[in-house]
Structures are given as C-alpha cells and as structure tokens.
Design a protein around this motif. Structure first.
Motif, PDB file in Angstrom:
ATOM      1  N   TYR A 120      66.869 -68.032   8.157  1.00  0.00           N
ATOM      2  CA  TYR A 120      67.162 -68.882   9.310  1.00  0.00           C
ATOM      3  C   TYR A 120      66.608 -68.264  10.598  1.00  0.00           C
ATOM      4  CZ  TYR A 120      69.883 -71.118  13.022  1.00  0.00           C
ATOM      5  OH  TYR A 120      70.264 -71.754  14.177  1.00  0.00           O
ATOM      6  N   ARG A 121      66.794 -66.980  10.754  1.00  0.00           N
ATOM      7  CA  ARG A 121      66.257 -66.290  11.942  1.00  0.00           C
ATOM      8  C   ARG A 121      64.740 -66.466  12.034  1.00  0.00           C
ATOM      9  NH1 ARG A 121      66.339 -59.897  12.849  1.00  0.00           N
ATOM     10  NH2 ARG A 121      65.486 -59.873  14.942  1.00  0.00           N
ATOM     11  N   LEU A 122      64.064 -66.404  10.902  1.00  0.00           N
ATOM     12  CA  LEU A 122      62.614 -66.594  10.836  1.00  0.00           C
ATOM     13  C   LEU A 122      62.239 -68.036  11.165  1.00  0.00           C
ATOM     14  CD1 LEU A 122      59.817 -65.357   9.804  1.00  0.00           C
ATOM     15  CD2 LEU A 122      60.419 -66.411   7.616  1.00  0.00           C
ATOM     16  N   GLN A 123      62.830 -68.968  10.457  1.00  0.00           N
ATOM     17  CA  GLN A 123      62.444 -70.373  10.543  1.00  0.00           C
ATOM     18  C   GLN A 123      62.958 -71.074  11.802  1.00  0.00           C
ATOM     19  OE1 GLN A 123      60.058 -70.136   7.984  1.00  0.00           O
ATOM     20  NE2 GLN A 123      60.662 -72.216   7.519  1.00  0.00           N
ATOM     21  N   ASN A 124      63.923 -70.483  12.477  1.00  0.00           N
ATOM     22  CA  ASN A 124      64.494 -71.071  13.684  1.00  0.00           C
ATOM     23  C   ASN A 124      63.799 -70.574  14.954  1.00  0.00           C
ATOM     24  OD1 ASN A 124      67.014 -70.647  15.913  1.00  0.00           O
ATOM     25  ND2 ASN A 124      66.838 -72.667  14.955  1.00  0.00           N
ATOM     26  N   SER A 125      62.919 -69.606  14.823  1.00  0.00           N
ATOM     27  CA  SER A 125      62.259 -68.992  15.980  1.00  0.00           C
ATOM     28  C   SER A 125      61.114 -69.858  16.511  1.00  0.00           C
ATOM     29  CB  SER A 125      61.709 -67.623  15.598  1.00  0.00           C
ATOM     30  OG  SER A 125      60.849 -67.133  16.603  1.00  0.00           O
ATOM     31  N   GLN A 126      61.191 -70.187  17.785  1.00  0.00           N
ATOM     32  CA  GLN A 126      60.123 -70.950  18.444  1.00  0.00           C
ATOM     33  C   GLN A 126      58.799 -70.181  18.371  1.00  0.00           C
ATOM     34  OE1 GLN A 126      60.585 -74.050  20.041  1.00  0.00           O
ATOM     35  NE2 GLN A 126      58.370 -74.107  20.236  1.00  0.00           N
ATOM     36  N   LEU A 140      65.483 -73.220   1.679  1.00  0.00           N
ATOM     37  CA  LEU A 140      65.647 -72.009   0.882  1.00  0.00           C
ATOM     38  C   LEU A 140      66.047 -72.370  -0.547  1.00  0.00           C
ATOM     39  CD1 LEU A 140      65.633 -68.924   0.759  1.00  0.00           C
ATOM     40  CD2 LEU A 140      68.020 -68.961   1.528  1.00  0.00           C
ATOM     41  N   LYS A 141      66.983 -73.280  -0.695  1.00  0.00           N
ATOM     42  CA  LYS A 141      67.403 -73.716  -2.025  1.00  0.00           C
ATOM     43  C   LYS A 141      66.234 -74.316  -2.796  1.00  0.00           C
ATOM     44  CE  LYS A 141      70.724 -76.678  -4.388  1.00  0.00           C
ATOM     45  NZ  LYS A 141      71.768 -77.678  -4.265  1.00  0.00           N
ATOM     46  N   ASP A 142      65.429 -75.135  -2.126  1.00  0.00           N
ATOM     47  CA  ASP A 142      64.264 -75.759  -2.760  1.00  0.00           C
ATOM     48  C   ASP A 142      63.246 -74.717  -3.214  1.00  0.00           C
ATOM     49  OD1 ASP A 142      62.585 -78.031  -3.517  1.00  0.00           O
ATOM     50  OD2 ASP A 142      61.367 -77.496  -1.769  1.00  0.00           O
ATOM     51  N   LEU A 143      62.973 -73.735  -2.361  1.00  0.00           N
ATOM     52  CA  LEU A 143      62.012 -72.683  -2.715  1.00  0.00           C
ATOM     53  C   LEU A 143      62.501 -71.874  -3.911  1.00  0.00           C
ATOM     54  CD1 LEU A 143      61.035 -71.505   0.872  1.00  0.00           C
ATOM     55  CD2 LEU A 143      59.586 -72.764  -0.735  1.00  0.00           C
ATOM     56  N   ILE A 144      63.784 -71.569  -3.949  1.00  0.00           N
ATOM     57  CA  ILE A 144      64.354 -70.816  -5.065  1.00  0.00           C
ATOM     58  C   ILE A 144      64.286 -71.644  -6.352  1.00  0.00           C
ATOM     59  CG2 ILE A 144      66.504 -69.839  -5.975  1.00  0.00           C
ATOM     60  CD1 ILE A 144      67.137 -69.029  -3.000  1.00  0.00           C
ATOM     61  N   GLU A 153      71.239 -65.165  -0.603  1.00  0.00           N
ATOM     62  CA  GLU A 153      71.747 -64.201   0.385  1.00  0.00           C
ATOM     63  C   GLU A 153      70.769 -63.954   1.535  1.00  0.00           C
ATOM     64  OE1 GLU A 153      73.719 -63.817  -3.442  1.00  0.00           O
ATOM     65  OE2 GLU A 153      71.600 -63.549  -2.953  1.00  0.00           O
ATOM     66  N   ASP A 154      69.545 -64.429   1.393  1.00  0.00           N
ATOM     67  CA  ASP A 154      68.536 -64.296   2.445  1.00  0.00           C
ATOM     68  C   ASP A 154      68.733 -65.302   3.572  1.00  0.00           C
ATOM     69  OD1 ASP A 154      67.086 -62.184   1.231  1.00  0.00           O
ATOM     70  OD2 ASP A 154      65.959 -63.619   0.003  1.00  0.00           O
ATOM     71  N   LEU A 155      69.658 -66.231   3.419  1.00  0.00           N
ATOM     72  CA  LEU A 155      69.787 -67.320   4.387  1.00  0.00           C
ATOM     73  C   LEU A 155      69.870 -66.860   5.846  1.00  0.00           C
ATOM     74  CD1 LEU A 155      69.862 -70.315   4.986  1.00  0.00           C
ATOM     75  CD2 LEU A 155      72.342 -70.264   4.608  1.00  0.00           C
ATOM     76  N   PRO A 156      70.701 -65.884   6.219  1.00  0.00           N
ATOM     77  CA  PRO A 156      70.743 -65.506   7.647  1.00  0.00           C
ATOM     78  C   PRO A 156      69.381 -65.059   8.190  1.00  0.00           C
ATOM     79  CG  PRO A 156      72.641 -64.608   6.506  1.00  0.00           C
ATOM     80  CD  PRO A 156      71.724 -65.165   5.446  1.00  0.00           C
ATOM     81  N   SER A 157      68.667 -64.253   7.432  1.00  0.00           N
ATOM     82  CA  SER A 157      67.347 -63.783   7.880  1.00  0.00           C
ATOM     83  C   SER A 157      66.304 -64.885   7.799  1.00  0.00           C
ATOM     84  CB  SER A 157      66.905 -62.588   7.040  1.00  0.00           C
ATOM     85  OG  SER A 157      67.791 -61.512   7.216  1.00  0.00           O
TER      86      SER A 157
END
Length: 166
Positions: free
Chosen positions: A22-28, A48-52, A16-20
């Motif tokens: 993504y916001r973190l990891q997509n930021s230049q 995210l799946k790999d880390l989990i 469920e953390d995916l949107p946030s």
C-alpha cells in the motif's frame, strides 16, 4: 525465493505485504510515471490478492514479485509479464525511501539474468515515460534503445528498449 542479487531477494508476494505494498502503490511520486493513479487501501488489497492468486494459475504469464533488501525489508516490486503487444516486458517499482542507491540497476540486471537464464526467454522489452530520468538512464546502460512514441493511454512519450539473448 525466486532469485537473489548482491543486495536484493526477490520472492513471491504474500498477504502480509499489504502495508508496504500500500505504501508503494499509494505514493504519488512512485506512481507518477506508471500510467496509474495512486491506489487506495481497498484497491491495493484487491490487487495484492489478484497478484498472489496468479501464482497458482496454469500458464501464468504475469509475474509480479516482492523485492526485499539485505535487511529483509519489503522495498518494492518487480515484474516479468507478457504484455498486450505479445512481448515479454520487465518492470519495477521502489518505495521512495529506497531510491538513489543503485537498486534499480541491480534489479534490472537480476531480471535480465532470470529471464534469459531461468525462463529461457529470447527477448525482453522495457517501456518507460521519457520524463522518468532515473529509469531511462538504467535502461540506456543495459538495453538497446528502439524508439519513442506518443502513448495516448498514459498521455506521455514512452521510450522503448529491448535486449535479446543471443
């Protein structure tokens, strides 16, 4: 929950953390000094799946966790990993909206306490691009500076910091 600091809760990542995430990891701006490019949604989903998945692996030595603030909002990630140099290393990333309020110092102190107290580690390292002034200041306060070297892989000067549990 993995551990808490005064204002932060460190917990396992969840899908469920995916949107946030993504916001973190997509930021230049967030990714500028990490040696990685901003990620697309598909890359974030896979990462995210790999880390989990790593949480359930026997002898896992690559721990990346979610950071929530006092309002239970996902604001970033932190990590304790056994790196390629056979060292225990810490790191963190925050969504840009949460920069400049002291979370970096707080999470670094929390990671040190958890690593030495709970994990019983004897030494921690931290590597930072010397242009990342905010993180350099935090590490100069809490760690001992060891050296600076040219990082060919990331094309930058990296500063090396170390702290030992005596």
């Amino acid at each position: 929950m993995i551990f808490k600091t005064k204002r932060l809760t460190i917990r396992l990542l969840k899908k469920e953390d995916l949107p946030s995430f993504y916001r973190l990891q997509n930021s230049q701006k967030v990714m500028k000094y990490t040696g990685s490019m901003p990620q697309h949604l598909a890359e974030c989903t896979t990462d995210l799946k790999d880390l989990i998945t790593k949480y359930s692996k026997t002898n896992n030595n690559f721990w990346v966790w979610a950071i929530e603030n006092e309002n239970n909002i996902f604001i970033g990630t932190c990590a304790i990993i056994f790196n390629d140099k056979k060292e225990w290393e810490i790191g963190y990333r925050f969504i840009e909206d949460f920069w400049g309020v002291g979370y970096g110092t707080e999470i670094t102190q929390g990671l040190i306490e958890y690593a030495f107290g709970h994990l019983q580690l004897k030494q921690l390292k931290a590597y930072v691009d010397k242009r990342n002034v905010g993180s350099v200041k935090i590490l100069e306060k809490l760690f001992n500076y060891k050296s600076t070297y040219w990082n060919n892989k990331d094309n930058c000067w990296d500063m090396v910091f170390e702290i030992c549990n005596i």
